[in-house]
Scaffold this active site. Structure first.
Site, PDB file in Angstrom:
ATOM      1  N   THR A 148     -31.707 -29.639  -0.652  1.00  0.00           N
ATOM      2  CA  THR A 148     -31.478 -28.529  -1.627  1.00  0.00           C
ATOM      3  C   THR A 148     -32.284 -29.108  -2.942  1.00  0.00           C
ATOM      4  OG1 THR A 148     -29.674 -27.834  -0.791  1.00  0.00           O
ATOM      5  CG2 THR A 148     -29.688 -27.496  -3.160  1.00  0.00           C
ATOM      6  N   THR A 166     -31.466 -23.147  -1.852  1.00  0.00           N
ATOM      7  CA  THR A 166     -31.772 -23.737  -0.513  1.00  0.00           C
ATOM      8  C   THR A 166     -31.749 -22.929   0.469  1.00  0.00           C
ATOM      9  OG1 THR A 166     -30.755 -25.705   0.719  1.00  0.00           O
ATOM     10  CG2 THR A 166     -29.057 -24.055  -0.194  1.00  0.00           C
ATOM     11  N   ARG A 176     -23.050 -18.909   8.027  1.00  0.00           N
ATOM     12  CA  ARG A 176     -22.496 -20.221   7.504  1.00  0.00           C
ATOM     13  C   ARG A 176     -23.099 -20.063   6.001  1.00  0.00           C
ATOM     14  NH1 ARG A 176     -24.955 -24.901   4.672  1.00  0.00           N
ATOM     15  NH2 ARG A 176     -23.379 -26.410   4.961  1.00  0.00           N
ATOM     16  N   VAL A 177     -22.277 -20.488   5.096  1.00  0.00           N
ATOM     17  CA  VAL A 177     -22.597 -20.486   3.711  1.00  0.00           C
ATOM     18  C   VAL A 177     -22.092 -22.132   3.383  1.00  0.00           C
ATOM     19  CG1 VAL A 177     -22.015 -20.104   1.574  1.00  0.00           C
ATOM     20  CG2 VAL A 177     -22.244 -18.430   3.108  1.00  0.00           C
TER      21      VAL A 177
HETATM   22  C1  SD4 Z   1     -25.822 -27.019   2.432  1.00  0.00           C
HETATM   23  N1  SD4 Z   1     -25.999 -28.534   0.421  1.00  0.00           N
HETATM   24  O1  SD4 Z   1     -26.209 -25.982   2.940  1.00  0.00           O
HETATM   25  C2  SD4 Z   1     -26.718 -27.753   1.081  1.00  0.00           C
HETATM   26  C3  SD4 Z   1     -27.863 -28.326   2.046  1.00  0.00           C
HETATM   27  C4  SD4 Z   1     -28.764 -29.178   1.387  1.00  0.00           C
HETATM   28  O2  SD4 Z   1     -29.293 -30.692   0.198  1.00  0.00           O
HETATM   29  O3  SD4 Z   1     -29.525 -29.503   1.512  1.00  0.00           O
HETATM   30  N2  SD4 Z   1     -28.340 -29.954   0.500  1.00  0.00           N
HETATM   31  O4  SD4 Z   1     -25.039 -27.364   2.864  1.00  0.00           O
END
Ligand code: SD4
Length: 288
Positions: A148, A166, A176-177
């Protein structure tokens, strides 16, 4: 006048801090600068975890999450599960500017985007589709890849703004969130205490309210570095209580004086970019 400072996650955060820092030096507000920096990463198809060219979920659809927060007013906006709209961080900002709400999801967020002049487009690229097929997990319900972009900015008046955007964990279940669009988990910004943002396995970041936790530690007098280390310690302790190995998680923080902190769990190999005025550096976070 103090020196503007920007911090952003991962090596591609260099693009974000470069763009944001130029705008801060021109006197733009910190949230606008952070947003422009994040948008430069959303536009880059070579970054397969954010915006255009993001990696698909379990059924190959790119589903984006984002949020923004202004440290002066605590105005914040958020969108989750958005398909076919590239600039979701800008869309998140529109939510608080144009509605009495903070968060819009899925079809409602897409409808709101169209009402506000955002274009529908395919976010998959030939390269991201090829990558999706190549790295497809052997087991169902396995997620991979997390990068992200979170951008925290401080201007010359020591005001703060932040953005997180992201495509989330690749191969995530449809619907999914993660932490990234959740104010207090993926991002929190308050001029009276500091700003913090996250990257990594969202479920573990949500479980401890990661970014809010860090900002509250700074409010209580901890430095940004002490605050992010306490959050990583909390991630590790929580995993241990649950009989699990700590997941890959990293945090960044910035206080109103321009002090920066970053830390991650072992094996995350987390690098982050920092701009101080025109000087830009890529730094390696301490692992715990
Ligand atoms: C998530 N935190 O969807 C985000 C994914 C991510 O670097 O890339 N974080 O869980």
């Amino acid at each position: 006048m103090a020196e503007p400072v920007v911090v952003a996650t991962w090596p591609f955060g260099k693009t974000a801090v470069e763009v944001a820092s130029k705008l801060l030096l021109q006197g733009k507000p910190p949230l606008d600068a952070a947003l422009a920096g994040a948008q430069a990463v959303e536009d880059d198809p070579a970054v397969q975890s954010v915006g255009f060219g993001g990696i698909g979920n379990a059924i190959g659809t790119v589903s984006l999450d984002a949020c923004v927060m202004d440290g002066k007013t605590l105005d914040c906006g958020s969108v989750a599960g958005v398909e076919n709209i590239r600039h979701v961080a800008a869309l998140a900002k529109k939510v608080y500017e144009k509605t009495p709400h903070i968060m819009l999801v899925g079809k409602g967020a897409e409808w709101f985007a169209l009402q506000n002049g955002f274009q529908l487009e395919t976010l998959l690229t030939p390269e991201s589709v090829a990558e999706w097929y190549k790295k497809r997990p052997a087991k169902k319900l396995e997620t991979k890849g997390h990068d992200t972009v979170t951008v925290l900015a401080k201007d010359s008046k020591n005001l703060l703004g932040g953005v997180c955007t992201t495509s989330g964990l690749s191969y995530k279940l449809p619907g999914r969130v993660g932490d990234s669009p959740l104010i207090g988990s993926g991002l929190y910004v308050d001029d009276e205490a500091g700003a913090a943002g996250a990257t990594g396995v969202g479920e573990e970041i949500i479980r401890i309210g990661g970014s809010m936790f860090i900002v509250e530690q700074m409010r209580a007098g901890k430095t940004p570095q002490e605050a992010v280390e306490l959050a990583i310690a909390r991630i590790i302790k929580t995993a241990t209580r649950r009989g699990k190995h700590p997941a890959s998680v990293a945090f960044i923080a910035l206080d109103p004086k321009g002090n920066v902190g970053a830390a991650c769990t072992t094996g995350t190999d987390f690098k982050y970019a920092v701009a101080r005025g025109e000087k830009i550096e890529l730094l390696q976070a301490k692992e715990f």
